[in-house]
Structure formats: C-alpha cells, structure tokens
Write a protein that holds these residues in place. Structure first.
Motif, PDB file in Angstrom:
ATOM      1  N   GLN A  66      24.241   6.315  12.125  1.00 11.31           N
ATOM      2  CA  GLN A  66      22.768   6.066  12.491  1.00 11.31           C
ATOM      3  C   GLN A  66      22.067   6.646  12.007  1.00 11.31           C
ATOM      4  N   PHE A  67      21.655   7.441  10.718  1.00 10.97           N
ATOM      5  CA  PHE A  67      21.725   7.850   9.504  1.00 10.97           C
ATOM      6  C   PHE A  67      20.939   7.074   8.858  1.00 10.97           C
ATOM      7  N   LEU A  68      21.583   5.705   8.480  1.00 18.00           N
ATOM      8  CA  LEU A  68      20.950   4.510   7.546  1.00 18.00           C
ATOM      9  C   LEU A  68      20.615   3.286   8.674  1.00 18.00           C
ATOM     10  N   SER A  69      20.700   3.623   9.882  1.00 18.31           N
ATOM     11  CA  SER A  69      20.215   2.867  10.353  1.00 18.31           C
ATOM     12  C   SER A  69      18.337   3.248  10.769  1.00 18.31           C
ATOM     13  N   PHE A  70      17.989   4.732  10.841  1.00 19.89           N
ATOM     14  CA  PHE A  70      17.124   4.745  10.916  1.00 19.89           C
ATOM     15  C   PHE A  70      16.232   4.589   9.646  1.00 19.89           C
ATOM     16  N   ALA A  71      16.899   5.634   9.039  1.00 16.73           N
ATOM     17  CA  ALA A  71      16.286   5.059   7.377  1.00 16.73           C
ATOM     18  C   ALA A  71      15.464   3.690   6.980  1.00 16.73           C
ATOM     19  N   LYS A  72      16.411   2.647   7.145  1.00 17.83           N
ATOM     20  CA  LYS A  72      15.821   1.014   7.861  1.00 17.83           C
ATOM     21  C   LYS A  72      14.612   0.914   8.766  1.00 17.83           C
ATOM     22  N   GLU A  73      15.247   1.670   9.610  1.00 27.65           N
ATOM     23  CA  GLU A  73      13.820   1.395  10.384  1.00 27.65           C
ATOM     24  C   GLU A  73      12.670   2.312  10.042  1.00 27.65           C
ATOM     25  N   SER A  74      13.253   3.152   9.564  1.00 31.61           N
ATOM     26  CA  SER A  74      11.593   4.145   9.117  1.00 31.61           C
ATOM     27  C   SER A  74      10.659   3.615   7.791  1.00 31.61           C
ATOM     28  N   ARG A  75      11.810   2.696   6.935  1.00 31.66           N
ATOM     29  CA  ARG A  75      11.443   2.021   5.912  1.00 31.66           C
ATOM     30  C   ARG A  75      10.639   0.519   6.182  1.00 31.66           C
ATOM     31  N   THR A  76      11.101  -0.216   7.152  1.00 31.24           N
ATOM     32  CA  THR A  76       9.976  -1.060   8.224  1.00 31.24           C
ATOM     33  C   THR A  76       9.239  -0.751   8.779  1.00 31.24           C
ATOM     34  N   GLU A  77       8.559   0.641   9.701  1.00 31.71           N
ATOM     35  CA  GLU A  77       7.570   1.348   9.833  1.00 31.71           C
ATOM     36  C   GLU A  77       7.051   1.429   8.231  1.00 31.71           C
ATOM     37  N   ILE A  78       7.362   2.044   7.572  1.00 27.98           N
ATOM     38  CA  ILE A  78       6.160   2.047   6.851  1.00 27.98           C
ATOM     39  C   ILE A  78       5.919   1.058   6.515  1.00 27.98           C
ATOM     40  N   ARG A  79       6.157   0.032   6.402  1.00 30.29           N
ATOM     41  CA  ARG A  79       5.570  -1.233   5.728  1.00 30.29           C
ATOM     42  C   ARG A  79       4.388  -2.107   5.755  1.00 30.29           C
ATOM     43  N   LYS A  80       4.353  -0.911   7.887  1.00 27.94           N
ATOM     44  CA  LYS A  80       3.613  -1.480   8.614  1.00 27.94           C
ATOM     45  C   LYS A  80       2.320  -0.112   8.421  1.00 27.94           C
ATOM     46  N   VAL A  81       2.098   0.954   8.169  1.00 22.88           N
ATOM     47  CA  VAL A  81       1.092   1.502   7.363  1.00 22.88           C
ATOM     48  C   VAL A  81      -0.301   1.271   6.923  1.00 22.88           C
ATOM     49  N   VAL A  82      -1.873   0.684   7.398  1.00 26.82           N
ATOM     50  CA  VAL A  82      -2.397   0.332   6.229  1.00 26.82           C
ATOM     51  C   VAL A  82      -3.037   1.647   5.843  1.00 26.82           C
ATOM     52  N   TRP A  83      -2.872   2.000   4.627  1.00 23.11           N
ATOM     53  CA  TRP A  83      -3.724   2.562   3.795  1.00 23.11           C
ATOM     54  C   TRP A  83      -4.815   2.960   3.950  1.00 23.11           C
ATOM     55  N   PRO A  84      -5.578   3.788   3.506  1.00 24.51           N
ATOM     56  CA  PRO A  84      -7.185   3.898   2.882  1.00 24.51           C
ATOM     57  C   PRO A  84      -7.449   3.190   1.296  1.00 24.51           C
ATOM     58  N   SER A  85      -8.384   2.469   1.246  1.00 25.55           N
ATOM     59  CA  SER A  85      -8.738   2.209   0.626  1.00 25.55           C
ATOM     60  C   SER A  85      -9.428   3.510  -1.094  1.00 25.55           C
ATOM     61  N   ARG A  86      -9.563   3.582  -2.053  1.00 26.51           N
ATOM     62  CA  ARG A  86      -9.247   4.189  -3.012  1.00 26.51           C
ATOM     63  C   ARG A  86     -10.953   4.885  -2.310  1.00 26.51           C
ATOM     64  N   GLN A  87     -11.818   3.506  -2.371  1.00 22.77           N
ATOM     65  CA  GLN A  87     -13.517   4.493  -1.840  1.00 22.77           C
ATOM     66  C   GLN A  87     -13.065   5.192  -0.485  1.00 22.77           C
ATOM     67  N   GLU A  88     -12.217   4.979   0.346  1.00 23.07           N
ATOM     68  CA  GLU A  88     -12.183   6.104   1.686  1.00 23.07           C
ATOM     69  C   GLU A  88     -11.501   7.349   1.392  1.00 23.07           C
ATOM     70  N   ALA A  89     -10.304   7.272   0.385  1.00 21.63           N
ATOM     71  CA  ALA A  89     -10.034   8.715  -0.043  1.00 21.63           C
ATOM     72  C   ALA A  89     -10.925   9.247  -0.725  1.00 21.63           C
ATOM     73  N   THR A  90     -11.958   9.002  -1.398  1.00 23.74           N
ATOM     74  CA  THR A  90     -12.052   9.525  -3.034  1.00 23.74           C
ATOM     75  C   THR A  90     -13.405  10.463  -1.562  1.00 23.74           C
ATOM     76  N   GLN A  91     -14.210   9.584  -0.831  1.00 25.69           N
ATOM     77  CA  GLN A  91     -14.764   9.938   0.350  1.00 25.69           C
ATOM     78  C   GLN A  91     -14.578  10.874   1.094  1.00 25.69           C
ATOM     79  N   THR A  92     -12.884  10.115   1.857  1.00 25.58           N
ATOM     80  CA  THR A  92     -12.663  11.765   2.305  1.00 25.58           C
ATOM     81  C   THR A  92     -12.604  13.196   1.512  1.00 25.58           C
ATOM     82  N   THR A  93     -12.118  12.326   0.458  1.00 23.48           N
ATOM     83  CA  THR A  93     -11.658  14.294  -0.790  1.00 23.48           C
ATOM     84  C   THR A  93     -12.805  14.923  -0.953  1.00 23.48           C
ATOM     85  N   ALA A  94     -14.106  14.051  -0.855  1.00 23.96           N
ATOM     86  CA  ALA A  94     -14.661  14.938  -1.389  1.00 23.96           C
ATOM     87  C   ALA A  94     -15.827  15.360  -0.177  1.00 23.96           C
TER      88      ALA A  94
END
Length: 126
Positions: A66-94
């Motif tokens: 069950q844990f291995l199945s959960f880990a595989k599903e989590s990895r699939t979901e993490i690939r779907k995440v839209v990460w902020p661009s460098r500029q967005e991250a810099t502006q948010t940090t500022a």
C-alpha cells in the motif's frame, strides 16, 4: 481501506514484520557492538545491507505494498504541479521580506512605547 482487507490479512505478514524489525534491531545492535572491533566502512556497509533487506521484507507485506502504491501515486501527482517561475518566486520572496521588516519595526516601536508606559506607571525607569 476496508476492515475486511485488514481481517483477511495473511498471518505471514506478522512474521514478515517481525523479521523486518529484527533486521533493524540487528543493524543497530551490531553497529553498536562492533564499534571498537570493526572499521566504520564495514559497519556502514553492514547497516546499509540490513536496512535494505528490512525494506525489501517490509515491501512484501500488505502495508508495504500500500505504501509503495501511495508513493507511486504521489510521484504522479507531483509531476502535475505547476511550479512558479523564477521571477514569481523572487517577487514573492521580496514581498515576504518587506512585510517581515515592516512588522518587525512596528513590534519594535510598540515594545518601546510599552516599556516607557510601564516604566512611567511603575516608577521603574530602565
């Protein structure tokens, strides 16, 4: 997870978990017991091998699968995440840094005022 799945678990799973924990205890105990007699390299290799065997044994249990199945599903979901661009991250940090500095200055000012007010009321000047 249904209750039926838990009650129908294979009794061999308990044996597998006992073996898993035994391997981990042997790894820890052996590392401690042979601290003076054996080189760190050989102890580290032994611990890695025993922990690997314990992981493989745990992976063959129902919970491990069950844990291995959960880990595989989590990895699939993490690939779907839209990460902020460098500029967005810099502006948010500022923005966060500026807000933190402003709040720190406000709290510092309030602290100074409260120290003076309490000192005036109690007659204890600092």
């Amino acid at each position: 997870m249904s209750a039926n799945n838990e009650t129908q678990s294979n009794p061999l799973n308990s044996v597998k978990w006992i073996i898993t924990f035994s391997l981990l205890v042997i790894a820890i105990g052996g590392n401690h017991y042979f601290a003076e007699q054996v080189s760190v390299l050989y102890r580290a290799i032994g611990v890695v091998i025993l922990v690997g065997l314990a992981g493989l044994m745990a992976a063959t249990t129902i919970r491990g699968q069950q844990f291995l199945s959960f880990a595989k599903e989590s990895r699939t979901e993490i690939r779907k995440v839209v990460w902020p661009s460098r500029q967005e991250a810099t502006q948010t940090t500022a923005i966060v840094v500026v807000a933190t500095v402003i709040v720190a200055l406000v709290l510092w000012g309030l602290d100074g005022i409260l120290v003076r007010v309490v000192g005036f009321l109690t007659g204890l000047e600092i």
